[in-house]
Design a protein around this motif. Structure first.
Motif, short mmCIF file in Angstrom:
data_model
loop_
_atom_site.label_atom_id
_atom_site.label_comp_id
_atom_site.label_asym_id
_atom_site.label_seq_id
_atom_site.Cartn_x
_atom_site.Cartn_y
_atom_site.Cartn_z
N VAL A 173 0.65 -1.21 0.15
CA VAL A 173 0.03 0.09 -0.21
C VAL A 173 0.70 1.22 -0.11
CG1 VAL A 173 -2.03 -1.18 1.28
CG2 VAL A 173 -0.24 -0.01 2.57
N GLY A 174 2.07 1.01 -0.33
CA GLY A 174 3.12 2.25 -0.35
C GLY A 174 3.31 2.99 0.90
N LEU A 175 3.24 2.18 1.94
CA LEU A 175 3.57 2.80 3.38
C LEU A 175 4.70 2.34 3.99
CD1 LEU A 175 1.91 4.17 6.02
CD2 LEU A 175 1.66 1.61 6.77
N GLU A 176 5.65 3.22 4.10
CA GLU A 176 6.87 3.26 4.60
C GLU A 176 7.05 3.15 6.12
OE1 GLU A 176 9.74 6.71 5.26
OE2 GLU A 176 8.03 8.04 4.87
N ALA A 211 11.00 -8.30 4.55
CA ALA A 211 9.65 -8.66 4.29
C ALA A 211 8.98 -7.60 3.72
CB ALA A 211 8.91 -9.38 5.28
N PRO A 212 8.01 -7.59 2.74
CA PRO A 212 7.51 -6.25 2.27
C PRO A 212 6.51 -5.75 3.38
CG PRO A 212 6.52 -8.01 1.09
CD PRO A 212 7.60 -8.66 2.06
N ARG A 213 5.92 -6.44 4.18
CA ARG A 213 5.14 -6.01 5.30
C ARG A 213 5.79 -6.52 6.61
NH1 ARG A 213 1.03 -7.10 8.87
NH2 ARG A 213 -0.92 -5.44 8.98
N ARG A 214 6.08 -5.47 7.40
CA ARG A 214 6.33 -5.51 8.75
C ARG A 214 5.54 -4.89 9.75
NH1 ARG A 214 12.40 -5.45 9.95
NH2 ARG A 214 11.98 -7.28 11.24
#
Length: 269
Positions: free
Chosen positions: A75-78, A103-106
């Protein structure tokens, strides 16, 4: 055990404020702390983001503990802790997650500090199937070592025994070299909860005394009144100076989070 090298340096998450600087010295070796569950990206995150930055900036804390920190490439969230470190300026950030590095989501907890950092570590808490963590930074407060820890404990109403096990796991993991200790975070329990007995006993005090505030959960987000966000400090090492809530006033009908933040100033003995 989680990889020790969780401090985010320049280039690991870009852009990132990676260089710690020493803030203006507070009199009497005082330490200003803040803890905030930031509710990752739920609700109206674009509206909440500037309110969260403003609330933390106004506190001007030496160390900030964050819970429910998210990064999500889909979702483009840094990484939200990295973003806050950059926006607040002069903060170094450490982040811990049970999600693999890279991982892309943490999702996890973080500590931000402007003080010199001399050690950093993180761990999974028992029981391992609850996916809870603790993160520790040893910071220098006018030349004195102090350990600051962030955690986020089990949420279920009947999870008192689980929380007690998590706290025991945390304390067993910490160094036993006499460094003063502060434990902050979302404990998902009031001070009356049996699971927090070790932290509400003779060794520690709460920066927010019992009954001093009505709630740290935001009623505007549908939560009941409960004080579950805490800053616990060792009695032998610290004296309370001040403590208060922050992020508890709406702007244009919106709040920074579904929790309120807790800020405290402590004086080293």
């Amino acid at each position: 055990m989680i990889a020790r090298r969780t401090l985010l340096a320049a280039g690991a998450l870009s852009p990132l404020a990676a260089c710690a600087t020493t803030p203006t010295a507070r009199p009497g070796a005082e330490l200003k702390l803040a803890t905030f569950n930031i509710w990752h990206n739920l609700g109206d995150w674009p509206a909440r983001r500037p309110l969260l930055i403003a609330a933390l900036k106004a506190e001007d804390a030496d160390v900030i503990a964050l819970q429910e920190v998210l990064q999500d490439a889909a979702v483009g969230l840094e990484n939200q802790a990295a973003m806050l470190a950059r926006e607040l300026g002069d903060y170094r950030v450490a982040f811990v997650s049970t999600d693999p590095e890279g991982a892309p989501r943490r999702y996890g907890n973080a500590l931000l500090t402007r003080l010199p950092v001399t050690a950093e570590a993180s761990t999974r808490l028992e029981p391992l199937d609850d996916y809870r963590t603790a993160l520790r930074l040893r910071v220098s407060v006018q030349g004195r070592p102090v350990d600051v820890v962030v955690t986020h404990l089990a949420w279920q109403d009947d999870a008192g025994p689980v929380r007690a096990r998590q706290i025991a796991s945390l304390l067993d993991w910490l160094p036993r070299d006499g460094a003063p200790l502060v434990v902050m975070g979302d404990f998902n329990a009031t001070q009356d909860d049996s699971g927090l007995a070790v932290l509400t006993g003779p060794r520690f005090f709460s920066a927010l005394p019992r009954g001093s505030v009505v709630t740290t959960l935001n009623p505007a987000k549908g939560h009941p009144n409960r004080v579950i966000d805490h800053i616990f400090a060792e009695r032998s090492a610290f004296a309370p100076v001040t403590a208060h809530l922050f992020g508890d006033t709406p702007a244009n009908g919106e709040y920074p989070s579904d929790h309120f933040g807790v800020a405290a100033t402590l004086r080293l003995s």
